[in-house]
Design an enzyme around this catalytic site. Structure first.
Site, PDB file in Angstrom:
ATOM      1  N   HIS A  17      63.280-109.084-113.195  1.00 60.86           N
ATOM      2  CA  HIS A  17      64.190-110.039-113.846  1.00 60.86           C
ATOM      3  C   HIS A  17      63.447-111.359-114.118  1.00 60.86           C
ATOM      4  CE1 HIS A  17      67.682-107.951-111.549  1.00 60.86           C
ATOM      5  NE2 HIS A  17      67.844-107.635-112.817  1.00 60.86           N
ATOM      6  N   LYS A  41      79.316-101.536-110.472  1.00 66.16           N
ATOM      7  CA  LYS A  41      78.479-101.763-109.289  1.00 66.16           C
ATOM      8  C   LYS A  41      79.226-102.644-108.291  1.00 66.16           C
ATOM      9  CE  LYS A  41      74.194-102.044-112.020  1.00 66.16           C
ATOM     10  NZ  LYS A  41      73.198-103.002-112.529  1.00 66.16           N
ATOM     11  N   ARG A  90      63.600-101.039-119.146  1.00 66.20           N
ATOM     12  CA  ARG A  90      62.510-100.521-118.323  1.00 66.20           C
ATOM     13  C   ARG A  90      62.024 -99.183-118.849  1.00 66.20           C
ATOM     14  NH1 ARG A  90      66.092-101.482-113.127  1.00 66.20           N
ATOM     15  NH2 ARG A  90      67.576-101.207-114.817  1.00 66.20           N
ATOM     16  N   SER A 128      67.177-103.737-108.585  1.00 68.12           N
ATOM     17  CA  SER A 128      67.887-104.393-107.476  1.00 68.12           C
ATOM     18  C   SER A 128      68.326-103.345-106.470  1.00 68.12           C
ATOM     19  CB  SER A 128      69.128-105.125-108.005  1.00 68.12           C
ATOM     20  OG  SER A 128      68.775-106.074-108.963  1.00 68.12           O
TER      21      SER A 128
HETATM   22  P1  ADP Z   1      73.482-105.269-115.147  1.00 66.78           P
HETATM   23  O1  ADP Z   1      74.373-104.875-114.009  1.00 66.78           O
HETATM   24  O2  ADP Z   1      74.140-106.092-116.204  1.00 66.78           O
HETATM   25  O3  ADP Z   1      72.674-104.118-115.711  1.00 66.78           O
HETATM   26  P2  ADP Z   1      71.046-106.103-113.827  1.00 66.78           P
HETATM   27  O4  ADP Z   1      70.856-107.309-112.963  1.00 66.78           O
HETATM   28  O5  ADP Z   1      70.888-104.784-113.185  1.00 66.78           O
HETATM   29  O6  ADP Z   1      72.463-106.297-114.475  1.00 66.78           O
HETATM   30  O7  ADP Z   1      70.069-106.176-115.070  1.00 66.78           O
HETATM   31  C1  ADP Z   1      70.144-107.213-116.010  1.00 66.78           C
HETATM   32  C2  ADP Z   1      69.213-106.883-117.166  1.00 66.78           C
HETATM   33  O8  ADP Z   1      67.861-106.910-116.697  1.00 66.78           O
HETATM   34  C3  ADP Z   1      69.427-105.492-117.774  1.00 66.78           C
HETATM   35  O9  ADP Z   1      69.192-105.587-119.167  1.00 66.78           O
HETATM   36  C4  ADP Z   1      68.362-104.656-117.113  1.00 66.78           C
HETATM   37  O10 ADP Z   1      67.970-103.556-117.921  1.00 66.78           O
HETATM   38  C5  ADP Z   1      67.240-105.668-116.973  1.00 66.78           C
HETATM   39  N1  ADP Z   1      66.329-105.353-115.869  1.00 66.78           N
HETATM   40  C6  ADP Z   1      66.634-104.931-114.622  1.00 66.78           C
HETATM   41  N2  ADP Z   1      65.524-104.721-113.883  1.00 66.78           N
HETATM   42  C7  ADP Z   1      64.474-105.012-114.693  1.00 66.78           C
HETATM   43  C8  ADP Z   1      63.036-104.947-114.546  1.00 66.78           C
HETATM   44  N3  ADP Z   1      62.469-104.519-113.428  1.00 66.78           N
HETATM   45  N4  ADP Z   1      62.271-105.321-115.598  1.00 66.78           N
HETATM   46  C9  ADP Z   1      62.843-105.715-116.757  1.00 66.78           C
HETATM   47  N5  ADP Z   1      64.176-105.753-116.979  1.00 66.78           N
HETATM   48  C10 ADP Z   1      64.989-105.420-115.969  1.00 66.78           C
END
Ligand code: ADP
Length: 157
Positions: A17, A41, A90, A128
């Protein structure tokens, strides 16, 4: 002034992130990291805890703000005069879900563009949920989250 919003659960914020935040902050005058609830989630950290955690992680980026959102993210973008929504991809598995969200948002607000940034190869298997499982089993979190987030995760679990 070009403003972008990066919405997500950030439960907790990972190095993946943070990389997206750092890269997006170079493309826009202002980037708002928006802490949201994802209906699919169950979050470990409250929105307030996630807000404080993300604020610490982005303290070195002067044009990045952190806020808590609810309801539709496109509505937040409209209310805050942001024209761009940032999401990270990803692998192919993210694509279908992200396509659905971005297309829905396009139907709700066609003036707002979703821009996808690809995860760096070293972050493409970083999530996460994996960080939470590793923390639960007292594994090494150093490649997943910052020291501060690792500490908060360990305290929580
Ligand atoms: P959500 O529940 O909205 O998917 P996340 O916190 O899981 O929220 O992810 C927010 C955004 O960041 C999403 O677009 C997700 O694909 C992206 N994301 C999550 N992990 C990574 C990572 N390791 N590298 C790049 N982007 C990521």
């Amino acid at each position: 002034m070009l403003k972008a919003v990066y919405p997500g659960s950030f439960d907790p914020i990972t190095k993946g992130h943070l990389d997206i935040i750092e890269r997006a902050s170079k493309l826009y005058d202002e980037l708002i990291v928006l802490i949201m609830e994802n209906e699919n989630k169950k979050c470990l950290f409250s929105k307030q805890e996630r807000l404080a955690m993300v604020q610490t992680e982005v303290a070195h980026l002067p044009n990045v703000k952190v806020d808590i959102g609810s309801g539709l993210t496109v509505q937040y973008a409209i209310n805050n005069d942001a024209k761009v929504m940032i999401r990270g991809i990803r692998a192919v598995v993210d694509y279908e879900n992200e396509l659905q969200i971005a297309t829905t948002n396009m139907m709700l607000a066609e003036d707002i563009e979703t821009i996808f940034l690809l995860a760096k190869p070293q972050h493409s298997f970083l999530s996460s949920s994996a960080a939470k499982v590793i923390a639960q089993n007292k594994g090494d979190l150093s490649r997943f989250v910052s020291d501060n987030v690792a500490k908060l995760l360990m305290e929580k679990l």
